[in-house]
Design a protein around this motif. Structure first.
Motif, PDB file in Angstrom:
ATOM      1  N   CYS A 181       0.871  -1.178   0.000  1.00  0.00           N
ATOM      2  CA  CYS A 181       0.000   0.000   0.000  1.00  0.00           C
ATOM      3  C   CYS A 181       0.905   1.223   0.000  1.00  0.00           C
ATOM      4  CB  CYS A 181      -0.873   0.036   1.254  1.00  0.00           C
ATOM      5  SG  CYS A 181      -2.110  -1.265   1.326  1.00  0.00           S
ATOM      6  N   ARG A 182       0.427   2.275  -0.625  1.00  0.00           N
ATOM      7  CA  ARG A 182       1.162   3.538  -0.657  1.00  0.00           C
ATOM      8  C   ARG A 182       0.191   4.677  -0.920  1.00  0.00           C
ATOM      9  NH1 ARG A 182       0.890   4.957  -5.827  1.00  0.00           N
ATOM     10  NH2 ARG A 182       1.294   3.466  -7.490  1.00  0.00           N
ATOM     11  N   VAL A 183       0.678   5.904  -0.718  1.00  0.00           N
ATOM     12  CA  VAL A 183      -0.110   7.080  -1.065  1.00  0.00           C
ATOM     13  C   VAL A 183      -0.251   7.106  -2.582  1.00  0.00           C
ATOM     14  CG1 VAL A 183      -0.141   9.606  -1.042  1.00  0.00           C
ATOM     15  CG2 VAL A 183       0.617   8.352   0.982  1.00  0.00           C
ATOM     16  N   TRP A 195      -0.587   8.343  -6.434  1.00  0.00           N
ATOM     17  CA  TRP A 195       0.047   9.334  -7.294  1.00  0.00           C
ATOM     18  C   TRP A 195      -0.962   9.771  -8.341  1.00  0.00           C
ATOM     19  CZ3 TRP A 195       4.235   5.199  -8.498  1.00  0.00           C
ATOM     20  CH2 TRP A 195       5.045   5.008  -7.380  1.00  0.00           C
ATOM     21  N   LEU A 254      -6.067  14.250  -6.829  1.00  0.00           N
ATOM     22  CA  LEU A 254      -4.755  13.766  -6.391  1.00  0.00           C
ATOM     23  C   LEU A 254      -3.684  14.846  -6.493  1.00  0.00           C
ATOM     24  CD1 LEU A 254      -4.883  10.213  -7.972  1.00  0.00           C
ATOM     25  CD2 LEU A 254      -5.013  10.773  -5.534  1.00  0.00           C
ATOM     26  N   ARG A 275      -6.125  12.410   2.004  1.00  0.00           N
ATOM     27  CA  ARG A 275      -5.152  11.462   1.460  1.00  0.00           C
ATOM     28  C   ARG A 275      -5.890  10.343   0.740  1.00  0.00           C
ATOM     29  NH1 ARG A 275      -1.249  14.670   3.091  1.00  0.00           N
ATOM     30  NH2 ARG A 275      -0.812  14.712   5.311  1.00  0.00           N
ATOM     31  N   VAL A 285      -4.979   6.472  -0.390  1.00  0.00           N
ATOM     32  CA  VAL A 285      -4.031   5.369  -0.253  1.00  0.00           C
ATOM     33  C   VAL A 285      -4.496   4.262  -1.178  1.00  0.00           C
ATOM     34  CG1 VAL A 285      -3.009   3.722   1.370  1.00  0.00           C
ATOM     35  CG2 VAL A 285      -3.645   6.009   2.165  1.00  0.00           C
ATOM     36  N   THR A 333      -2.054   6.407   8.191  1.00  0.00           N
ATOM     37  CA  THR A 333      -2.080   7.742   7.590  1.00  0.00           C
ATOM     38  C   THR A 333      -2.821   8.721   8.498  1.00  0.00           C
ATOM     39  OG1 THR A 333      -1.966   6.825   5.368  1.00  0.00           O
ATOM     40  CG2 THR A 333      -2.859   9.054   5.571  1.00  0.00           C
ATOM     41  N   ASP A 343      -1.349  11.974  10.574  1.00  0.00           N
ATOM     42  CA  ASP A 343      -1.956  13.304  10.484  1.00  0.00           C
ATOM     43  C   ASP A 343      -2.493  13.784  11.831  1.00  0.00           C
ATOM     44  OD1 ASP A 343      -1.376  13.842   7.830  1.00  0.00           O
ATOM     45  OD2 ASP A 343      -3.228  12.943   7.083  1.00  0.00           O
TER      46      ASP A 343
END
Length: 181
Positions: free
Chosen positions: A10-12, A14, A57, A66, A68, A123, A127
């Motif tokens: 998993c990632r933020v 793009w 995005l 965000r 994800v 995430t 925050d």
């Protein structure tokens, strides 16, 4: 000797993920909501959806919004949106909202949802939120069961959404919450 493990992460998200997220969102909504919503409500232009995702995005409405994504190799198989909570009884400084939590129906039960939920929670913690809420369809027992097993619980909040503005398509939702810190 161990067997090879799946290439999952998993990632933020793009900006380049916009087409995949749009396709997944539209396909999942058609799959999950076909019995609930009229066909015209599900007939969203894919190019418009992709453009909206790209804009969201690149320039989110709030710095703490965000997206994800859950990946299998380089393929988006799920996404989650986190943001400050919008409900009047929530504190947007302390409370986050899991605005959307979507996993490809063909990929459910493979661990992507668990990884995605943990990444979304991480995430929100990063925050500096202390609590999270999520609205879900009252009859979505599968998602509710998944979230309850992960430590979320129903609170007393519920609402009805008029999806087409005419009163013909009303959905009932319940709110779940969890402590993050």
């Amino acid at each position: 000797m161990s067997s090879p493990s799946a290439d999952v992460s998993c990632r933020v998200a793009w900006a380049d993920d916009a087409p995949a997220i749009a396709r997944l969102q539209l396909a999942t909504r058609r799959n999950d909501l076909a019995e609930l919503l009229p066909a015209e409500a599900l007939a969203v232009d894919a190019e418009e959806a992709e453009a909206a995702w790209r804009q969201a995005l690149v320039r989110p409405a709030d710095a703490r919004v965000r997206v994800v994504v859950a990946l299998e190799r380089n393929r988006v198989v799920g996404f989650a949106i986190t943001s400050p909570a919008l409900d009047p009884d929530c504190d947007p400084v302390a409370d986050a909202e899991l605005m959307e939590f979507t996993v490809d129906p063909a990929e459910r039960g493979k661990g992507h949802g668990s990884r995605l939920l943990q990444a979304a929670v991480d995430t929100m913690v990063a925050d500096r939120f202390g609590r999270a809420v999520l609205w879900l369809m009252a009859g979505d027992d599968a998602l509710r069961g998944f979230l309850v097993s992960a430590g979320w619980a129903a609170d007393t909040a519920h609402r009805e959404l008029d999806l087409d503005g005419t009163g013909a398509t009303v959905v009932k939702q319940v709110r779940l919450h969890t402590q993050l810190a």
